[in-house]
Scaffold this active site. Sequence first.
Site, PDB file in Angstrom:
ATOM      1  CG  ASP A 289      -0.362   3.253   6.034  1.00 14.48           C
ATOM      2  OD1 ASP A 289      -1.086   3.753   5.156  1.00 14.48           O
ATOM      3  OD2 ASP A 289       0.055   3.888   7.018  1.00 14.48           O
TER       4      ASP A 289
ATOM      5  CG  ASP B 149      -1.788   1.219   1.315  1.00 12.19           C
ATOM      6  OD1 ASP B 149      -2.230   1.707   0.256  1.00 12.19           O
ATOM      7  OD2 ASP B 149      -2.051   1.690   2.434  1.00 12.19           O
TER       8      ASP B 149
ATOM      9  CD  GLU C 252      -5.123   0.481  -2.104  1.00 12.15           C
ATOM     10  OE1 GLU C 252      -5.936  -0.354  -1.678  1.00 12.15           O
ATOM     11  OE2 GLU C 252      -4.785   1.495  -1.485  1.00 12.15           O
TER      12      GLU C 252
END
Length: 164
Positions: free
Chosen positions: A140, A8, A67
């Site tokens: 996160d 992420d 992501e």
Amino acid sequence: MARILGVDPGLTATGWGLLEIASDGTARLRWNTIQAPDGPLSDRLTYINRQIQDVINRHQPDEFAIERPFVHKNVRTAVMLGQAQAAAMIAAASAGMTVHEYPPRQVKEAVTGLGSAEKTAVKDALVARLGLSEIDASADAADALAVAYCHYLMTGANAALELT
């Protein structure tokens, strides 16, 4: 065993999560958050890149999923997130890994069944789906684990387990 590294990306905090799923379906997780130091953008991106390289070298994942940054109304923010994503992607590509990208909505839908799910719902769904008591990770890192799990569900990574 499927070993998937999910990321992420962020300029301040980049989460990573390693999802290992054995042929019997048991899951083992590792995660952390990379806190980029204050300073020039180039130094922060280099730091993120090197930290992801280190994670790849230490854990030897089979798959790499990241992501795709959400396109914010603020173009500057979107560009900066894209730069953090690129730093992580280059680390994976340099290690000879194929990079798989997933938009946030797809990750949430894969994990929870709802593309607009809140972060806490994603974390709760991961706990339930992986048969864990909890995931004590930063937001996160939990998001990175969700990216790894999304990749597991969306690809042949889980089908390969059924053949062994």
